[in-house]
Design a protein around this motif. Structure first.
Motif, PDB file in Angstrom:
ATOM      1  N   SER A 158       0.801  -1.227   0.000  1.00  0.00           N
ATOM      2  CA  SER A 158       0.000   0.000   0.000  1.00  0.00           C
ATOM      3  C   SER A 158       0.830   1.272   0.000  1.00  0.00           C
ATOM      4  CB  SER A 158      -0.918   0.033   1.227  1.00  0.00           C
ATOM      5  OG  SER A 158      -1.827  -1.032   1.174  1.00  0.00           O
ATOM      6  N   TYR A 159       1.919   1.265   0.732  1.00  0.00           N
ATOM      7  CA  TYR A 159       2.671   2.498   0.938  1.00  0.00           C
ATOM      8  C   TYR A 159       3.993   2.584   0.176  1.00  0.00           C
ATOM      9  CZ  TYR A 159      -0.673   3.535   4.566  1.00  0.00           C
ATOM     10  OH  TYR A 159      -1.823   3.801   5.240  1.00  0.00           O
ATOM     11  N   PHE A 160       4.536   1.450  -0.243  1.00  0.00           N
ATOM     12  CA  PHE A 160       5.861   1.482  -0.868  1.00  0.00           C
ATOM     13  C   PHE A 160       5.884   0.934  -2.296  1.00  0.00           C
ATOM     14  CE2 PHE A 160       6.471   1.371   3.716  1.00  0.00           C
ATOM     15  CZ  PHE A 160       7.252   2.495   3.887  1.00  0.00           C
ATOM     16  N   ALA A 161       4.736   0.566  -2.838  1.00  0.00           N
ATOM     17  CA  ALA A 161       4.680   0.036  -4.201  1.00  0.00           C
ATOM     18  C   ALA A 161       4.096   0.999  -5.232  1.00  0.00           C
ATOM     19  CB  ALA A 161       3.892  -1.271  -4.218  1.00  0.00           C
ATOM     20  N   PRO A 162       3.295   1.993  -4.831  1.00  0.00           N
ATOM     21  CA  PRO A 162       2.687   2.874  -5.836  1.00  0.00           C
ATOM     22  C   PRO A 162       3.723   3.633  -6.669  1.00  0.00           C
ATOM     23  CG  PRO A 162       1.597   3.143  -3.726  1.00  0.00           C
ATOM     24  CD  PRO A 162       2.820   2.291  -3.488  1.00  0.00           C
ATOM     25  N   ARG A 163       3.326   4.046  -7.851  1.00  0.00           N
ATOM     26  CA  ARG A 163       4.210   4.770  -8.762  1.00  0.00           C
ATOM     27  C   ARG A 163       4.697   6.098  -8.183  1.00  0.00           C
ATOM     28  NH1 ARG A 163       5.496   2.401 -13.115  1.00  0.00           N
ATOM     29  NH2 ARG A 163       4.083   1.106 -14.312  1.00  0.00           N
ATOM     30  N   ALA A 164       4.000   6.652  -7.225  1.00  0.00           N
ATOM     31  CA  ALA A 164       4.405   7.920  -6.611  1.00  0.00           C
ATOM     32  C   ALA A 164       5.680   7.761  -5.778  1.00  0.00           C
ATOM     33  CB  ALA A 164       3.285   8.467  -5.737  1.00  0.00           C
ATOM     34  N   VAL A 165       6.028   6.531  -5.443  1.00  0.00           N
ATOM     35  CA  VAL A 165       7.226   6.234  -4.661  1.00  0.00           C
ATOM     36  C   VAL A 165       8.407   6.123  -5.628  1.00  0.00           C
ATOM     37  CG1 VAL A 165       8.285   4.512  -3.145  1.00  0.00           C
ATOM     38  CG2 VAL A 165       5.855   5.027  -2.927  1.00  0.00           C
ATOM     39  N   SER A 166       9.575   6.586  -5.198  1.00  0.00           N
ATOM     40  CA  SER A 166      10.751   6.534  -6.070  1.00  0.00           C
ATOM     41  C   SER A 166      11.015   5.099  -6.520  1.00  0.00           C
ATOM     42  CB  SER A 166      11.983   7.086  -5.351  1.00  0.00           C
ATOM     43  OG  SER A 166      12.447   6.170  -4.380  1.00  0.00           O
ATOM     44  N   GLN A 167      11.583   4.976  -7.704  1.00  0.00           N
ATOM     45  CA  GLN A 167      11.841   3.658  -8.274  1.00  0.00           C
ATOM     46  C   GLN A 167      12.753   2.832  -7.371  1.00  0.00           C
ATOM     47  OE1 GLN A 167      13.311   3.647 -12.278  1.00  0.00           O
ATOM     48  NE2 GLN A 167      13.715   1.449 -12.250  1.00  0.00           N
ATOM     49  N   HIS A 168      13.791   3.438  -6.832  1.00  0.00           N
ATOM     50  CA  HIS A 168      14.724   2.721  -5.959  1.00  0.00           C
ATOM     51  C   HIS A 168      13.996   2.133  -4.742  1.00  0.00           C
ATOM     52  CE1 HIS A 168      18.220   1.705  -3.574  1.00  0.00           C
ATOM     53  NE2 HIS A 168      17.748   2.458  -2.602  1.00  0.00           N
ATOM     54  N   LEU A 169      13.173   2.959  -4.100  1.00  0.00           N
ATOM     55  CA  LEU A 169      12.435   2.508  -2.919  1.00  0.00           C
ATOM     56  C   LEU A 169      11.428   1.425  -3.300  1.00  0.00           C
ATOM     57  CD1 LEU A 169      12.364   3.201   0.086  1.00  0.00           C
ATOM     58  CD2 LEU A 169      10.495   4.768  -0.407  1.00  0.00           C
ATOM     59  N   ARG A 170      10.736   1.634  -4.412  1.00  0.00           N
ATOM     60  CA  ARG A 170       9.755   0.657  -4.895  1.00  0.00           C
ATOM     61  C   ARG A 170      10.424  -0.701  -5.133  1.00  0.00           C
ATOM     62  NH1 ARG A 170       7.836   3.990  -8.698  1.00  0.00           N
ATOM     63  NH2 ARG A 170       8.834   2.866 -10.379  1.00  0.00           N
ATOM     64  N   GLU A 171      11.566  -0.691  -5.790  1.00  0.00           N
ATOM     65  CA  GLU A 171      12.270  -1.942  -6.085  1.00  0.00           C
ATOM     66  C   GLU A 171      12.758  -2.629  -4.811  1.00  0.00           C
ATOM     67  OE1 GLU A 171      15.274  -0.785  -8.877  1.00  0.00           O
ATOM     68  OE2 GLU A 171      13.829  -0.660 -10.536  1.00  0.00           O
ATOM     69  N   LYS A 172      13.256  -1.842  -3.881  1.00  0.00           N
ATOM     70  CA  LYS A 172      13.743  -2.400  -2.617  1.00  0.00           C
ATOM     71  C   LYS A 172      12.615  -3.124  -1.876  1.00  0.00           C
ATOM     72  CE  LYS A 172      14.801   0.186   1.142  1.00  0.00           C
ATOM     73  NZ  LYS A 172      15.570   1.091   2.011  1.00  0.00           N
ATOM     74  N   TYR A 173      11.469  -2.466  -1.803  1.00  0.00           N
ATOM     75  CA  TYR A 173      10.356  -3.077  -1.075  1.00  0.00           C
ATOM     76  C   TYR A 173       9.667  -4.165  -1.896  1.00  0.00           C
ATOM     77  CZ  TYR A 173      10.918  -0.251   3.005  1.00  0.00           C
ATOM     78  OH  TYR A 173      11.426   0.301   4.145  1.00  0.00           O
ATOM     79  N   TRP A 174       9.758  -4.105  -3.238  1.00  0.00           N
ATOM     80  CA  TRP A 174       9.218  -5.192  -4.057  1.00  0.00           C
ATOM     81  C   TRP A 174       9.996  -6.470  -3.765  1.00  0.00           C
ATOM     82  CZ3 TRP A 174       5.117  -6.805  -6.321  1.00  0.00           C
ATOM     83  CH2 TRP A 174       5.189  -7.907  -7.167  1.00  0.00           C
ATOM     84  N   THR A 175      11.305  -6.345  -3.628  1.00  0.00           N
ATOM     85  CA  THR A 175      12.138  -7.500  -3.296  1.00  0.00           C
ATOM     86  C   THR A 175      11.720  -8.072  -1.949  1.00  0.00           C
ATOM     87  OG1 THR A 175      13.981  -6.617  -4.575  1.00  0.00           O
ATOM     88  CG2 THR A 175      14.516  -8.284  -2.915  1.00  0.00           C
ATOM     89  N   THR A 176      11.506  -7.213  -0.979  1.00  0.00           N
ATOM     90  CA  THR A 176      11.047  -7.680   0.340  1.00  0.00           C
ATOM     91  C   THR A 176       9.689  -8.359   0.218  1.00  0.00           C
ATOM     92  OG1 THR A 176      12.325  -6.027   1.541  1.00  0.00           O
ATOM     93  CG2 THR A 176      10.423  -6.947   2.681  1.00  0.00           C
ATOM     94  N   HIS A 177       8.785  -7.783  -0.567  1.00  0.00           N
ATOM     95  CA  HIS A 177       7.465  -8.389  -0.799  1.00  0.00           C
ATOM     96  C   HIS A 177       7.620  -9.795  -1.381  1.00  0.00           C
ATOM     97  CE1 HIS A 177       3.543  -9.185  -2.512  1.00  0.00           C
ATOM     98  NE2 HIS A 177       4.101  -9.231  -3.705  1.00  0.00           N
ATOM     99  N   GLN A 178       8.510  -9.935  -2.370  1.00  0.00           N
ATOM    100  CA  GLN A 178       8.734 -11.247  -2.990  1.00  0.00           C
ATOM    101  C   GLN A 178       9.281 -12.250  -1.975  1.00  0.00           C
ATOM    102  OE1 GLN A 178       6.811 -10.793  -5.905  1.00  0.00           O
ATOM    103  NE2 GLN A 178       8.158 -12.481  -6.335  1.00  0.00           N
TER     104      GLN A 178
END
Length: 88
Positions: free
Chosen positions: A17-37
């Motif tokens: 909800s908070y770290f995946a939206p496009r409004a979040v920087s790409q670096h942060l999004r990728e970091k948390y996507w890895t954690t999500h995975q």
């Protein structure tokens, strides 16, 4: 000690909800996507625990009006800190 299914749902929901939206920087999004995975694969490692801790610390103050959610987040944070301490 591992996270309960409820804690995993809460943590993963926060990340999505908070770290995946496009409004979040790409670096942060990728970091948390890895954690999500890693959460989805039940392969949570030390970097993931650090990401979870940072995310929870950042979001806890945002839930001042929702005592139950804040309590759940604080509980997940306490368990995360315990897991981090034992992983080092």
């Amino acid at each position: 000690m591992i996270y309960t299914d409820e804690e995993i749902g809460l943590i993963d929901g926060v990340i999505q909800s908070y770290f995946a939206p496009r409004a979040v920087s790409q670096h942060l999004r990728e970091k948390y996507w890895t954690t999500h995975q890693h959460i989805a694969d039940n392969q949570i490692g030390l970097p993931d625990l650090v990401n979870i801790k940072v995310a929870l610390l950042f979001l806890i103050p945002e839930f001042n009006d929702d005592r139950q959610t804040q309590r759940d987040l604080v509980s997940a944070l306490a368990k995360t800190k315990f897991l981090l301490k034992n992983a080092e």
